[in-house]
Design an enzyme around this catalytic site. Structure first.
Site, mmCIF file in Angstrom:
data_model
loop_
_atom_site.group_PDB
_atom_site.id
_atom_site.type_symbol
_atom_site.label_atom_id
_atom_site.label_comp_id
_atom_site.label_asym_id
_atom_site.label_seq_id
_atom_site.Cartn_x
_atom_site.Cartn_y
_atom_site.Cartn_z
ATOM 1 N N SER A 466 -24.666 -52.321 105.068
ATOM 2 C CA SER A 466 -24.875 -54.128 103.877
ATOM 3 C C SER A 466 -24.376 -55.126 104.806
ATOM 4 O O SER A 466 -24.207 -55.504 105.955
ATOM 5 C CB SER A 466 -25.067 -53.594 102.794
ATOM 6 O OG SER A 466 -26.188 -54.415 102.553
ATOM 7 N N ASP A 477 -21.941 -59.338 118.343
ATOM 8 C CA ASP A 477 -23.074 -60.439 119.368
ATOM 9 C C ASP A 477 -22.424 -61.540 119.979
ATOM 10 O O ASP A 477 -22.741 -61.846 121.141
ATOM 11 C CB ASP A 477 -24.632 -60.397 118.269
ATOM 12 C CG ASP A 477 -25.097 -59.334 117.957
ATOM 13 O OD1 ASP A 477 -24.657 -58.420 118.551
ATOM 14 O OD2 ASP A 477 -26.269 -59.025 117.115
ATOM 15 N N LYS A 491 -27.593 -49.759 106.643
ATOM 16 C CA LYS A 491 -28.258 -50.090 105.504
ATOM 17 C C LYS A 491 -28.516 -50.939 106.104
ATOM 18 O O LYS A 491 -27.705 -52.041 106.080
ATOM 19 C CB LYS A 491 -27.715 -49.351 104.532
ATOM 20 C CG LYS A 491 -29.018 -49.958 103.253
ATOM 21 C CD LYS A 491 -27.745 -50.013 101.901
ATOM 22 C CE LYS A 491 -28.848 -50.456 100.700
ATOM 23 N NZ LYS A 491 -29.565 -52.046 101.033
#
Length: 703
Positions: A466, A477, A491
């Site tokens: 999560s 990224d 998740k």
């Protein structure tokens, strides 16, 4: 309260399919349950993130799931028991939409009757006396979830004769004599039969709702009024217990995860996927067998006042034979914010005769003191604030890089993942959230400047979920640092709690996406440098859950890259491989991971021949012992005589108080006795030092 804050309070809970105990009484649905069924159907159709359509296809899936919950091992019901209810295969959607639960309850009653008959049959066999020679060539299939339902009673008799023999053999292998075996089996079966009489309409309704919601998506679930109270207690962190999230796994109760900073994690005697088979209290000699017991009843046995001790008989996750259980003791305690606070240490690494200092910050969970924050207090505690303090402390010690350890961090306050990213970037987007109408909201860091702009690593594993995945994905990224470890949980969904007239519905309403456009759902975050894992991804993780939402993408957003770590990955991987081959702890981790995978694949049945069973157990443990002693010899440690001693050492250490030592302790032996955990931290630091060195060389060349 903000949308982010509201979501943050709904920490991910593993969907629990509890095999409730049946009853000898006919149970009927209440008017409140009928109305709740209609409300749940409407919420799923109009509020769930997925496009939910109740039709014949859904009916078949949900009906099969209901049968799996009632008799997942195909050991109670006969085909003729199910035939009268076959109309539900195509009409279950109307049953749900109309709140007409009579047939659903009737099928449950039929399963109850069969369970009662089978337990009576087992007790009758005990009355006749056990007469097992434990010889011959019989084997018992471990997992029958794909087996067809039996057509005749005698087929089940043959199965249960083997099961009874296996139960007896399992106890006999623990050096119990025949009288003790019969006594323990009788106590087990009579206890299960007694619990049949305690079944209530809420148990039946909960099982059916588990089939309904589980046929759509694993994180959507119905919470009964009692379960809702437990959830509220968990959210307030005021629950006095052992700090473990449990879930049903067939007839067993399995450890799903450990609460960061909780008693079980501090003790070090429980691991995810361990199975609890009996529970005892400190002042009682006998332990209660909990195989086949309702999950909420097991939880009640484990809970207790702060300072008291609970004893658990546990089958380790890595065990391939159910006879290899052991008893652990855990002192109950409360879990507060301080137990979950971020902490740091400095690790010294020597290269070419020169010492290098690198920092490691452990972040157990993403937390925030909601009450203080809402009250407008300036000094409220949070993950971001505590990590910032640790960063400043490490900067004063002139560390050359920082590793954030997010292993076993299951998430928490989503706003904290967002703000934590802001410590390492100078403004920018952090995560995208798409709702059921495909509307996308973009969240990000709006504060100028960074607190730390040096070499950064993020250490993750399969239990990083999560909010941890949002953070790791953004760092990857942005090219802001290296992601190291094993693939994360996966998740990538958002849940909210909806109040019903009876109970609550935890409903998946949105999905997370990285700024690159990739979802964290199902696939998780793939590390740049991968470590072997002892956690089986087929048993733990989003991809292991039925009907998990798929991985997909949305459009990326504009953001600037801070670095290009990928240009160094080949060199970093080469250096890592060289160190791993010469590191006894890391070699152990790799080989133990491969062995565990091989044993899981091979172990599909158990022998009912005592000598053969013992040979198989001895052979498996000999392989594990050999790996452990290879590691110990290389480290100059004393070798073990038996494999079970490895776990016994950990238990003894926890009972002596050693489990509360910090990661920064100078106790070298205790670190060596945690090969997987500690070896990964040390290697992550080594990798980050390589990365920092390569960055410096690149800048010098360009300069």
């Amino acid at each position: 309260m903000s949308w982010f804050a509201t979501l943050s309070r709904l920490v991910a809970m593993t969907t629990v399919l509890v095999m409730a105990s049946p009853t000898v009484m006919a149970l009927e649905p209440t008017d409140e349950q009928r109305q709740a069924a209609v409300e749940i159907a409407d919420s799923l159709r109009y509020g769930h993130y997925a496009d939910v359509e109740f039709d014949e296809t859904w009916s078949r899936d949900a009906f099969d799931r209901y049968l799996d919950i009632l008799d997942g091992q195909r050991s109670y019901l006969l085909q003729r028991d199910i035939k009268p209810f076959n109309q539900l295969r195509t009409e279950l959607d109307q049953t749900l939409l109309n709140g007409d639960l009579n047939e659903v309850f009737a099928l449950h009653e039929r399963a109850n009757e069969r369970r009662e008959e089978r337990l009576a049959w087992l007790l009758d066999q005990l009355d006749k006396g056990l007469d097992f020679a434990f010889d011959g060539n019989e084997r018992l299939e471990i997992d029958r979830e794909d087996a067809p339902f039996a057509t005749r009673e005698r087929q089940l008799d043959a199965l249960w004769q083997k099961r009874l023999k296996n139960d007896a053999l399992t106890l006999a292998l623990t050096d119990q004599d025949r009288e003790q075996v019969e006594k323990n089996l009788r106590q087990r079966y009579e206890g299960q039969l007694s619990r049949l009489e305690q079944t209530e309409p809420e148990d039946v309704f909960g099982l059916f709702m588990a089939a309904v919601t589980g046929s759509i998506e694993p994180h959507t679930s119905y919470l009964s009024p009692r379960q809702g109270e437990s959830f509220d207690i968990q959210m307030s962190l005021s629950l006095e217990g052992i700090g473990a999230l449990l879930q049903a796994d067939g007839e067993y109760v399995k450890v799903a995860s450990l609460v960061a900073g909780g008693p079980a994690e501090r003790a070090g005697v429980l691991k995810p996927a361990d199975r609890i088979v009996a529970v005892g209290q400190e002042d009682e000699d006998d332990m209660v067998n909990v195989i086949g017991m309702r999950l909420d009843n097991v939880v009640d046995l484990i809970r207790g006042p702060k300072g008291s001790v609970v004893r658990l008989d546990v089958i380790p996750a890595q065990a391939v034979d159910m006879t290899r259980s052991h008893t652990v003791k855990i002192t109950r305690d409360t879990v507060d914010l301080e137990d979950q606070a971020a902490s740091s240490e400095v690790i010294e690494v020597e290269r070419d005769g020169e010492a290098h200092s690198l920092g490691v910050i452990t972040v157990p969970t993403f937390y925030v003191d909601f009450d203080a924050w809402q009250a407008g207090e300036d000094d409220y505690r949070s993950t971001t604030r505590d990590v910032a303090k640790e960063i400043n402390k490490l900067k004063q010690q002139d560390v050359e890089g920082i590793v954030l350890d997010l292993r076993n961090n299951g998430g928490g306050a989503l706003q904290e993942a967002n703000s934590l990213i802001g410590l390492f970037i100078d403004r920018g987007p952090t995560v995208q959230v798409r709702d059921a109408q495909s509307r996308i909201q973009l969240y990000g860091d709006s504060e100028a400047g960074t607190l730390y702009d040096g070499p950064l690593g993020v250490l993750v594993n399969r239990l990083s979920a999560s909010a941890s995945e949002i953070f790791a994905g953004a760092i990857q990224d942005y090219g802001r640092g290296l992601i190291i470890g094993s693939g994360t949980f996966g998740k990538g969904t958002v849940q909210t709690l909806d109040q019903l007239n009876h109970g609550e519905l935890k409903l998946t309403r949105a999905k997370f996406y990285r700024i690159s456009g990739e979802s964290t759902q199902n696939r998780g975050v793939e590390p740049d440098i991968t470590f072997p894992s002892l956690i089986d991804p087929e048993r733990i993780g989003e991809s292991s859950l039925d009907n998990a939402l798929i991985w997909d993408t949305v459009r990326d957003v504009q953001y600037r890259r801070y670095g290009e770590p990928e240009q160094y990955l080949a060199t970093l991987q080469q250096h890592h491989d060289e160190r791993a081959q010469s590191n006894p702890n890391f070699r152990y981790l790799e080989r133990q991971s491969a062995l565990a995978r091989k044993l899981r694949e091979q172990h599909t049945s158990v022998s009912l021949n005592r000598e053969q069973r013992q040979r198989e157990m001895d052979a498996q443990e000999a392989e594990q012992l050999s790996l452990e002693n290879q590691r110990r010899r290389a480290l100059g440690m004393d070798e073990l005589d038996e494999w079970i001693d490895a776990r016994a050492d950990a238990i003894a250490s926890s009972e002596d108080g050693d489990s509360d030592k910090s990661e920064g302790s100078d106790d070298t032996d205790s670190k060596d006795d945690m090969p997987a955990e500690r070896a990964q931290v040390i290697e992550a630091v080594e990798i980050l030092l390589d990365y920092a060195d390569l960055n410096v060389r690149t800048r010098l060349v360009k300069g």
